[in-house]
Design a protein around this motif. Structure first.
Motif, short mmCIF file in Angstrom:
data_model
loop_
_atom_site.label_atom_id
_atom_site.label_comp_id
_atom_site.label_asym_id
_atom_site.label_seq_id
_atom_site.Cartn_x
_atom_site.Cartn_y
_atom_site.Cartn_z
N CYS A 195 0.98 -1.18 -0.11
CA CYS A 195 -0.13 -0.10 0.06
C CYS A 195 0.92 1.36 0.00
O CYS A 195 0.70 2.21 -0.46
N PHE A 233 -3.29 4.64 -4.99
CA PHE A 233 -4.43 4.94 -4.20
C PHE A 233 -4.34 4.93 -2.60
O PHE A 233 -5.15 5.21 -1.85
N TYR A 234 -3.25 4.86 -2.29
CA TYR A 234 -3.13 4.95 -0.81
C TYR A 234 -2.69 6.34 -0.24
O TYR A 234 -2.06 7.35 -0.80
N CYS A 280 -7.26 3.54 1.57
CA CYS A 280 -7.30 3.40 0.41
C CYS A 280 -8.57 4.00 -0.36
O CYS A 280 -9.66 4.02 -0.26
N LEU A 320 -10.72 1.33 -2.82
CA LEU A 320 -11.54 0.57 -1.72
C LEU A 320 -12.52 1.33 -0.99
O LEU A 320 -13.48 0.83 -0.46
N LEU A 337 -7.62 1.63 6.31
CA LEU A 337 -6.98 0.35 6.06
C LEU A 337 -6.49 0.22 7.51
O LEU A 337 -5.48 1.06 7.94
N ARG A 378 -1.76 -4.05 2.46
CA ARG A 378 -1.45 -5.27 1.57
C ARG A 378 -0.01 -5.21 1.16
O ARG A 378 0.68 -4.23 1.00
N TYR A 390 -2.87 -2.84 -7.02
CA TYR A 390 -1.70 -1.86 -6.87
C TYR A 390 -1.27 -1.03 -7.96
O TYR A 390 -1.25 -1.74 -9.26
S1 SF4 Z 1 -5.20 -0.57 -4.05
FE1 SF4 Z 1 -4.29 -2.01 -2.88
S2 SF4 Z 1 -2.28 -1.32 -2.69
FE2 SF4 Z 1 -3.24 0.35 -3.32
S3 SF4 Z 1 -3.79 1.36 -1.35
FE3 SF4 Z 1 -5.57 -0.05 -1.97
S4 SF4 Z 1 -5.40 -1.86 -0.90
FE4 SF4 Z 1 -3.25 -0.89 -0.82
#
Ligand code: SF4
Length: 216
Positions: free
Chosen positions: A178, A183-184, A193, A196, A200, A206, A212
């Motif tokens: 991450c 996206f983090y 994230c 999502l 997190l 992850r 990713y």
């Molecule tokens: S897409 Fe995957 S790696 Fe990127 S922030 Fe979200 S959970 Fe983490």
């Protein structure tokens, strides 16, 4: 003339005293012991991979390729990426692929825009074999499972940050944690994230995320 740097001291050499593998120097800082411990753990993977390799008649790198290909999207399953993933040369990967191909464990796909390059995926035989070798790290997993949940979460967070930092320094060429993902988002006291759309928790970070995308 005496070379003072090489004069023995208690059976060892002066110039070698100041390193993390020297048991006395290790006592000076816990980070020395951690580095030495990680070196021990890296041996575990070598041992377990060799044990499995002997059993199925493949080399450790061939086993690593089969397991990687079984678990990752096809765009990562080409010679260039596999070389980076396993920190070996492209010819080493090409040789391993040649053997896997001869044993009918993989299939080559030349459908990319560059007709000279190809990606690989597992044949039916390859899938059958992969199901027998996935478990090579199970003896290690059994020991990790003995830690309690908060110990595991703390260990995991430290591990993922260490992997990211080693990647930032160019020592570890590939990571999909991450911390390096576009996206983090780091908030004051939490991790988030944007793909999502959720916070997190430590256990949610992850290490090898299929979604990713490297942050530029
Ligand atoms: S897409 Fe995957 S790696 Fe990127 S922030 Fe979200 S959970 Fe983490």
């Amino acid at each position: 003339m005496t070379n003072f740097a090489c004069r023995p001291k208690f059976g060892r050499l002066f110039f070698m005293d100041n390193n993390v593998f020297n048991p006395e120097h290790q006592q000076k800082h816990i980070s020395n012991k951690i580095v030495s411990g990680l070196e021990r753990i890296s041996e575990v993977f070598k041992i377990l991979l060799w044990e499995k390799a002997k059993l199925v008649g493949l080399s450790p790198i061939q086993i690593q390729i089969l397991i990687f290909v079984a678990n990752h999207k096809q765009e990562l399953c080409n010679v260039s990426h596999l070389a980076k993933e396993f920190n070996v040369t492209k010819p080493t990967i090409s040789d391993a692929i040649k053997t896997l191909d001869k044993k009918q464990l993989i299939l080559k796909d030349y459908s990319s825009s560059d007709s000279r390059s190809y990606s690989i995926h597992l044949s039916q035989l390859g899938k059958q074999l992969a199901s027998k070798i996935y478990d090579f790290a199970t003896p290690l997993k059994h020991q990790v499972d003995k830690f309690n949940q908060s110990e595991l979460e703390a260990m995991f967070k430290t591990l993922s940050e260490l992997i990211y930092k080693l990647n930032q320094k160019g020592i570890l060429t590939v990571q999909r944690t991450c911390f390096g993902c576009k996206f983090y988002q780091k908030n004051d006291t939490s991790d988030y994230c944007n793909l999502l759309e959720k916070e997190l928790l430590n256990k949610d970070l992850r290490l090898d995320c299929p979604e990713y995308i490297e942050r530029m």
